[in-house]
Design a protein around this motif. Sequence first.
Motif, mmCIF file in Angstrom:
data_model
loop_
_atom_site.group_PDB
_atom_site.id
_atom_site.type_symbol
_atom_site.label_atom_id
_atom_site.label_comp_id
_atom_site.label_asym_id
_atom_site.label_seq_id
_atom_site.Cartn_x
_atom_site.Cartn_y
_atom_site.Cartn_z
ATOM 1 N N ASP A 46 12.450 1.655 -7.807
ATOM 2 C CA ASP A 46 11.931 0.768 -6.763
ATOM 3 C C ASP A 46 12.288 1.249 -5.360
ATOM 4 O O ASP A 46 13.382 1.773 -5.116
ATOM 5 C CB ASP A 46 12.501 -0.650 -6.931
ATOM 6 C CG ASP A 46 11.855 -1.415 -8.070
ATOM 7 O OD1 ASP A 46 10.741 -1.042 -8.481
ATOM 8 O OD2 ASP A 46 12.461 -2.400 -8.547
ATOM 9 N N ASP A 108 0.266 -0.255 4.570
ATOM 10 C CA ASP A 108 -0.006 -1.213 3.497
ATOM 11 C C ASP A 108 0.527 -0.668 2.167
ATOM 12 O O ASP A 108 0.525 0.552 1.943
ATOM 13 C CB ASP A 108 -1.512 -1.455 3.363
ATOM 14 C CG ASP A 108 -2.132 -2.065 4.609
ATOM 15 O OD1 ASP A 108 -1.391 -2.366 5.564
ATOM 16 O OD2 ASP A 108 -3.366 -2.249 4.614
ATOM 17 N N ASN A 109 0.954 -1.576 1.303
ATOM 18 C CA ASN A 109 1.328 -1.213 -0.072
ATOM 19 C C ASN A 109 2.406 -0.114 -0.108
ATOM 20 O O ASN A 109 2.273 0.869 -0.838
ATOM 21 C CB ASN A 109 0.091 -0.747 -0.853
ATOM 22 C CG ASN A 109 -1.038 -1.762 -0.798
ATOM 23 O OD1 ASN A 109 -0.848 -2.914 -1.165
ATOM 24 N ND2 ASN A 109 -2.196 -1.342 -0.326
ATOM 25 N N SER A 110 3.477 -0.293 0.652
ATOM 26 C CA SER A 110 4.502 0.748 0.766
ATOM 27 C C SER A 110 5.740 0.516 -0.090
ATOM 28 O O SER A 110 6.442 1.469 -0.422
ATOM 29 C CB SER A 110 4.954 0.874 2.230
ATOM 30 O OG SER A 110 3.912 1.342 3.048
ATOM 31 N N ASP A 112 8.057 -1.621 -3.302
ATOM 32 C CA ASP A 112 8.050 -2.366 -4.565
ATOM 33 C C ASP A 112 8.693 -3.743 -4.415
ATOM 34 O O ASP A 112 8.333 -4.689 -5.122
ATOM 35 C CB ASP A 112 8.810 -1.588 -5.645
ATOM 36 C CG ASP A 112 8.177 -0.241 -5.937
ATOM 37 O OD1 ASP A 112 7.069 -0.236 -6.511
ATOM 38 O OD2 ASP A 112 8.774 0.787 -5.580
ATOM 39 N N LYS A 138 3.598 -3.492 -2.385
ATOM 40 C CA LYS A 138 2.685 -2.896 -3.349
ATOM 41 C C LYS A 138 2.125 -3.946 -4.302
ATOM 42 O O LYS A 138 2.777 -4.963 -4.586
ATOM 43 C CB LYS A 138 3.413 -1.837 -4.194
ATOM 44 C CG LYS A 138 3.831 -0.592 -3.449
ATOM 45 C CD LYS A 138 4.543 0.363 -4.403
ATOM 46 C CE LYS A 138 5.041 1.618 -3.702
ATOM 47 N NZ LYS A 138 5.765 2.517 -4.635
ATOM 48 N N THR A 139 0.941 -3.686 -4.822
ATOM 49 C CA THR A 139 0.404 -4.520 -5.881
ATOM 50 C C THR A 139 1.356 -4.478 -7.077
ATOM 51 O O THR A 139 1.804 -3.404 -7.483
ATOM 52 C CB THR A 139 -0.980 -4.019 -6.318
ATOM 53 O OG1 THR A 139 -1.870 -4.066 -5.184
ATOM 54 C CG2 THR A 139 -1.548 -4.861 -7.443
ATOM 55 N N GLY A 141 4.278 -5.752 -6.862
ATOM 56 C CA GLY A 141 5.624 -5.821 -6.293
ATOM 57 C C GLY A 141 6.118 -7.251 -6.127
ATOM 58 O O GLY A 141 5.370 -8.220 -6.291
#
Length: 258
Positions: A46, A108-110, A112, A138-139, A141
């Motif tokens: 993570d 964006d989405n960086s 966990d 993140k998706t 996360g």
Amino acid sequence: MISANAKTIQKSFTEQAQNFETKSMNFTKQEYLEHMISCVKPQKTDTVLEVAAGTCICGRSLAPCVKNVTCLDMTTAMLAVGKAEAAKQRLLNMDFVQGDAEKLSFSDNSFDIVISRLAFHHFPNPKRCFSEMVRVLKTGGKLVVMDMEAAEETLRNTEDEIETLRDPSHMRNLSKEEFTEMFQDSRLPITTMDCTELPVSLSAWLALTNTPAQIAADISKWLMDEINGSGLTGFNPYEKNGKIYFNQRWLMMIGKKL
């Protein structure tokens, strides 16, 4: 241009930095940090962002369990304490970034795990900060928020008035319902909702912010009057060993980004 509230926060926490981890306060309570980790369930792969990290207490607790931790705060003095403590603990997987929770300087989405502890009551725009935390998550996360839960509705204004007298950077304690609404509006199903009461010494609480003597005396009288049956503050104070204490209600909520 830095906002007036940001200047107030920086001033307050620059003063608090050196004493923020004092053992007379429960903000660093090891049992609670261990409880947080057991709820978050971090993985070795993570990446973590701690928002409004202060001295990076959560980040330092998570660092041995994850790949990397980034701690962001707008007050350099707080980050400096966190960095020094991380060096003492030989935590080599941590980064320290000065920045604004309303405008996170990450893609964006960086991350966990995105976590914030005891910070939302300082935010003038908590929904904006929450949205930024969701954006960089993140998706799949986990978004973790820990903060003091507001007093019952009839006492919220009184509680916030006392909090602001003690620390002018305080804005407003949020209720469990307000936090829940932010998770729901961002479509983050809540996987954990936990409330823990932690005892706080009034004298240590006032000393942490270098509260001026007259204001400290006024707050002490306010709480003592409640103990003696005159008026309510939302703090539910009590006496122990001749000193005034109250319990902070720490709310922890964890949501998963779908």
